[in-house]
Scaffold this motif. Structure first.
Motif, PDB file in Angstrom:
ATOM      1  N   PHE A  31      42.138  77.879  55.128  1.00 35.25           N
ATOM      2  CA  PHE A  31      41.788  77.487  53.770  1.00 35.25           C
ATOM      3  C   PHE A  31      40.328  77.780  53.475  1.00 35.25           C
ATOM      4  O   PHE A  31      39.560  78.148  54.366  1.00 35.25           O
ATOM      5  CB  PHE A  31      42.147  76.023  53.477  1.00 35.25           C
ATOM      6  CG  PHE A  31      41.351  74.983  54.215  1.00 35.25           C
ATOM      7  CD1 PHE A  31      41.690  74.610  55.509  1.00 35.25           C
ATOM      8  CD2 PHE A  31      40.287  74.335  53.596  1.00 35.25           C
ATOM      9  CE1 PHE A  31      40.973  73.621  56.181  1.00 35.25           C
ATOM     10  CE2 PHE A  31      39.567  73.341  54.254  1.00 35.25           C
ATOM     11  CZ  PHE A  31      39.909  72.985  55.558  1.00 35.25           C
ATOM     12  N   ALA A  32      39.976  77.655  52.191  1.00 38.90           N
ATOM     13  CA  ALA A  32      38.608  77.915  51.746  1.00 38.90           C
ATOM     14  C   ALA A  32      38.170  76.808  50.797  1.00 38.90           C
ATOM     15  O   ALA A  32      38.981  76.246  50.068  1.00 38.90           O
ATOM     16  CB  ALA A  32      38.516  79.269  51.035  1.00 38.90           C
ATOM     17  N   ILE A  33      36.859  76.511  50.847  1.00 39.47           N
ATOM     18  CA  ILE A  33      36.255  75.532  49.949  1.00 39.47           C
ATOM     19  C   ILE A  33      35.186  76.221  49.119  1.00 39.47           C
ATOM     20  O   ILE A  33      34.350  76.942  49.665  1.00 39.47           O
ATOM     21  CB  ILE A  33      35.610  74.376  50.755  1.00 39.47           C
ATOM     22  CG1 ILE A  33      36.680  73.524  51.440  1.00 39.47           C
ATOM     23  CG2 ILE A  33      34.716  73.510  49.864  1.00 39.47           C
ATOM     24  CD1 ILE A  33      36.122  72.449  52.375  1.00 39.47           C
ATOM     25  N   LEU A  34      35.228  76.004  47.802  1.00 41.02           N
ATOM     26  CA  LEU A  34      34.156  76.442  46.903  1.00 41.02           C
ATOM     27  C   LEU A  34      33.416  75.185  46.475  1.00 41.02           C
ATOM     28  O   LEU A  34      34.015  74.285  45.875  1.00 41.02           O
ATOM     29  CB  LEU A  34      34.739  77.170  45.688  1.00 41.02           C
ATOM     30  CG  LEU A  34      33.772  77.435  44.522  1.00 41.02           C
ATOM     31  CD1 LEU A  34      32.587  78.289  44.936  1.00 41.02           C
ATOM     32  CD2 LEU A  34      34.533  78.095  43.354  1.00 41.02           C
ATOM     33  N   THR A  35      32.129  75.101  46.796  1.00 40.28           N
ATOM     34  CA  THR A  35      31.389  73.883  46.477  1.00 40.28           C
ATOM     35  C   THR A  35      29.940  74.203  46.118  1.00 40.28           C
ATOM     36  O   THR A  35      29.525  75.363  46.127  1.00 40.28           O
ATOM     37  CB  THR A  35      31.503  72.866  47.643  1.00 40.28           C
ATOM     38  OG1 THR A  35      31.090  71.572  47.207  1.00 40.28           O
ATOM     39  CG2 THR A  35      30.646  73.288  48.830  1.00 40.28           C
ATOM     40  N   ALA A  54      37.384  77.149  58.402  1.00 38.53           N
ATOM     41  CA  ALA A  54      37.610  77.439  56.974  1.00 38.53           C
ATOM     42  C   ALA A  54      36.424  78.186  56.372  1.00 38.53           C
ATOM     43  O   ALA A  54      35.281  78.035  56.822  1.00 38.53           O
ATOM     44  CB  ALA A  54      37.813  76.124  56.216  1.00 38.53           C
ATOM     45  N   HIS A  55      36.692  78.995  55.374  1.00 34.67           N
ATOM     46  CA  HIS A  55      35.620  79.620  54.606  1.00 34.67           C
ATOM     47  C   HIS A  55      34.937  78.585  53.718  1.00 34.67           C
ATOM     48  O   HIS A  55      35.611  77.728  53.138  1.00 34.67           O
ATOM     49  CB  HIS A  55      36.174  80.738  53.710  1.00 34.67           C
ATOM     50  CG  HIS A  55      36.515  81.985  54.450  1.00 34.67           C
ATOM     51  ND1 HIS A  55      37.590  82.777  54.143  1.00 34.67           N
ATOM     52  CD2 HIS A  55      35.900  82.594  55.509  1.00 34.67           C
ATOM     53  CE1 HIS A  55      37.630  83.822  54.957  1.00 34.67           C
ATOM     54  NE2 HIS A  55      36.619  83.731  55.802  1.00 34.67           N
ATOM     55  N   VAL A  56      33.625  78.691  53.601  1.00 34.05           N
ATOM     56  CA  VAL A  56      32.882  77.824  52.688  1.00 34.05           C
ATOM     57  C   VAL A  56      32.014  78.693  51.787  1.00 34.05           C
ATOM     58  O   VAL A  56      31.161  79.446  52.269  1.00 34.05           O
ATOM     59  CB  VAL A  56      32.002  76.812  53.440  1.00 34.05           C
ATOM     60  CG1 VAL A  56      31.255  75.920  52.439  1.00 34.05           C
ATOM     61  CG2 VAL A  56      32.847  75.948  54.379  1.00 34.05           C
ATOM     62  N   ILE A  57      32.269  78.619  50.500  1.00 27.14           N
ATOM     63  CA  ILE A  57      31.548  79.387  49.482  1.00 27.14           C
ATOM     64  C   ILE A  57      30.715  78.381  48.698  1.00 27.14           C
ATOM     65  O   ILE A  57      31.223  77.340  48.281  1.00 27.14           O
ATOM     66  CB  ILE A  57      32.558  80.105  48.564  1.00 27.14           C
ATOM     67  CG1 ILE A  57      33.428  81.057  49.389  1.00 27.14           C
ATOM     68  CG2 ILE A  57      31.836  80.847  47.428  1.00 27.14           C
ATOM     69  CD1 ILE A  57      34.762  81.381  48.741  1.00 27.14           C
ATOM     70  N   ARG A  58      29.443  78.676  48.515  1.00 27.60           N
ATOM     71  CA  ARG A  58      28.578  77.709  47.813  1.00 27.60           C
ATOM     72  C   ARG A  58      27.648  78.425  46.837  1.00 27.60           C
ATOM     73  O   ARG A  58      27.061  79.461  47.165  1.00 27.60           O
ATOM     74  CB  ARG A  58      27.742  76.896  48.816  1.00 27.60           C
ATOM     75  CG  ARG A  58      28.576  76.135  49.818  1.00 27.60           C
ATOM     76  CD  ARG A  58      27.734  75.340  50.819  1.00 27.60           C
ATOM     77  NE  ARG A  58      27.026  74.233  50.182  1.00 27.60           N
ATOM     78  CZ  ARG A  58      26.329  73.309  50.862  1.00 27.60           C
ATOM     79  NH1 ARG A  58      26.245  73.401  52.198  1.00 27.60           N
ATOM     80  NH2 ARG A  58      25.709  72.328  50.234  1.00 27.60           N
ATOM     81  N   ASN A  59      27.485  77.857  45.656  1.00 22.81           N
ATOM     82  CA  ASN A  59      26.515  78.353  44.687  1.00 22.81           C
ATOM     83  C   ASN A  59      26.040  77.166  43.849  1.00 22.81           C
ATOM     84  O   ASN A  59      26.487  76.030  44.062  1.00 22.81           O
ATOM     85  CB  ASN A  59      27.126  79.482  43.831  1.00 22.81           C
ATOM     86  CG  ASN A  59      28.310  79.027  42.989  1.00 22.81           C
ATOM     87  OD1 ASN A  59      28.344  77.898  42.502  1.00 22.81           O
ATOM     88  ND2 ASN A  59      29.297  79.901  42.809  1.00 22.81           N
ATOM     89  N   ALA A  60      25.149  77.421  42.927  1.00 26.04           N
ATOM     90  CA  ALA A  60      24.649  76.344  42.074  1.00 26.04           C
ATOM     91  C   ALA A  60      25.794  75.823  41.213  1.00 26.04           C
ATOM     92  O   ALA A  60      26.301  76.537  40.343  1.00 26.04           O
ATOM     93  CB  ALA A  60      23.498  76.842  41.203  1.00 26.04           C
ATOM     94  N   VAL A  73      38.889  86.162  46.863  1.00 22.01           N
ATOM     95  CA  VAL A  73      39.887  87.234  47.001  1.00 22.01           C
ATOM     96  C   VAL A  73      39.782  87.869  48.387  1.00 22.01           C
ATOM     97  O   VAL A  73      40.806  88.114  49.053  1.00 22.01           O
ATOM     98  CB  VAL A  73      39.736  88.277  45.872  1.00 22.01           C
ATOM     99  CG1 VAL A  73      40.637  89.482  46.126  1.00 22.01           C
ATOM    100  CG2 VAL A  73      40.065  87.637  44.519  1.00 22.01           C
ATOM    101  N   ILE A  74      38.571  88.106  48.859  1.00 23.44           N
ATOM    102  CA  ILE A  74      38.390  88.601  50.230  1.00 23.44           C
ATOM    103  C   ILE A  74      38.969  87.580  51.216  1.00 23.44           C
ATOM    104  O   ILE A  74      39.623  87.939  52.200  1.00 23.44           O
ATOM    105  CB  ILE A  74      36.895  88.861  50.510  1.00 23.44           C
ATOM    106  CG1 ILE A  74      36.427  90.088  49.704  1.00 23.44           C
ATOM    107  CG2 ILE A  74      36.633  89.057  52.006  1.00 23.44           C
ATOM    108  CD1 ILE A  74      34.917  90.310  49.696  1.00 23.44           C
ATOM    109  N   SER A  75      38.763  86.302  50.927  1.00 27.06           N
ATOM    110  CA  SER A  75      39.208  85.233  51.815  1.00 27.06           C
ATOM    111  C   SER A  75      40.723  85.246  52.039  1.00 27.06           C
ATOM    112  O   SER A  75      41.197  85.091  53.169  1.00 27.06           O
ATOM    113  CB  SER A  75      38.767  83.887  51.225  1.00 27.06           C
ATOM    114  OG  SER A  75      39.252  82.796  51.974  1.00 27.06           O
TER     115      SER A  75
END
Lengths: 191, 191
Positions: A31-35, A54-60, A73-75
């Motif tokens: 799974f992946a988390i966007l936070t 898990a993948h972790v994607i983070r931005n402001a 999508v890559i994930s």
């Protein structure tokens, strides 16, 4: 001690007992988390992740930007994740300004602004840059709605398969607790 | 148990002993890290961060995308970070494909591809989407050069003040160690 030295010392300590050198590239738990990038959030701790999980994607803001969608999508396409979380949080800096405020602040100066009771106030001197007018800062005016919107944008993207569920949550920085945004999770359920 | 239940159980455990409810919004240690979403990376562990210390921005590759720069500008302008790290890593999935491969894979199907000895191979069936042709996937062909390029892009951005140093590193997933990319760090030194 400088920040750079502190980071390298901490890394030396981590590496000295490191025993996770054989982990596979694809996330073991799929799974992946966007936070949000917010310093108070530690996704590995608040969601119980070990290295490799898990993948972790983070931005402001933890927003579903074009770049976050590129990463998601890559994930799934290349690395097989099957479920995604969108996790915003309470007391997010993105709630305290607007595109107009950010553009004015940066047009005035590239120094750090001050956060006061009425929001951010510029205390720096120029030069600034008009470049900020060309950027969508993805600010947040309604906390729950932003989660709903981000989940909806991800689900509607032409490169995202309908089978992937996307759960919407808000992390409470005062309690450490994940609070569901039911409308987002419902909208993000697999088709 | 489902992933969702596992995450919520882990969060319940974290929240039950949570004692960091009074942390301030600006990062206490005044820096930010841009790194990859890769599951094997735990920036809090590899760089020695506690909750509240530093902004962490993550995307596929740890690339200096427009969105990463949006986040970094918010990080210094509104929340006062003074130093930044760009940290890519060894064995990154972004080294194993090109824009052309990603576009072909997604045009063929929205199912997960398989990673074989010759790179990613599509085993799914359609429908796919031509949307992938409109996305720059920010793949990596030269590991050290990608760090140099990302630091250079950040430093050259009109909204980034020259005073902010940007350090370039590669994290070794086999050893847990941060390895400097000297050309990137030198180019990222404050003016």
């Amino acid at each position: 001690m400088s920040v750079l030295s502190e980071v390298l010392d901490a890394n030396e300590s981590y590496a000295s007992t490191f025993d996770k050198g054989d982990l596979a590239l694809p996330p073991a738990r799929g799974f992946a988390i966007l936070t949000c990038m917010d310093a108070r959030l530690d996704p590995a701790k608040y969601a119980g992740l070990s290295e490799g999980d898990a993948h972790v994607i983070r931005n402001a803001g933890g927003r579903a930007s074009d770049d976050a969608i590129r990463s998601l999508v890559i994930s799934y396409k290349l690395l097989g994740t099957q479920e995604w979380f969108v996790i915003h949080h309470a007391d997010c800096g993105m709630e305290f300004f607007t595109d107009e405020v950010m553009r004015d602040l940066l047009a005035n100066s590239l120094e750090t602004a001050e956060l006061g009771p009425d929001g951010f106030r510029d205390i720096g001197e120029g030069p600034g840059s008009a470049e900020a007018a060309y950027i969508d800062w993805l600010t947040i005016s309604d906390r729950a709605q932003a989660v709903v919107d981000d989940v909806a944008r991800i689900k509607a993207h032409p490169l995202v398969p309908a089978r992937i569920p996307v759960y919407g949550y808000v992390y409470d920085v005062r309690t450490g607790r994940l609070v569901e945004v039911p409308a987002a999770t419902a909208a993000g359920a697999a088709a």
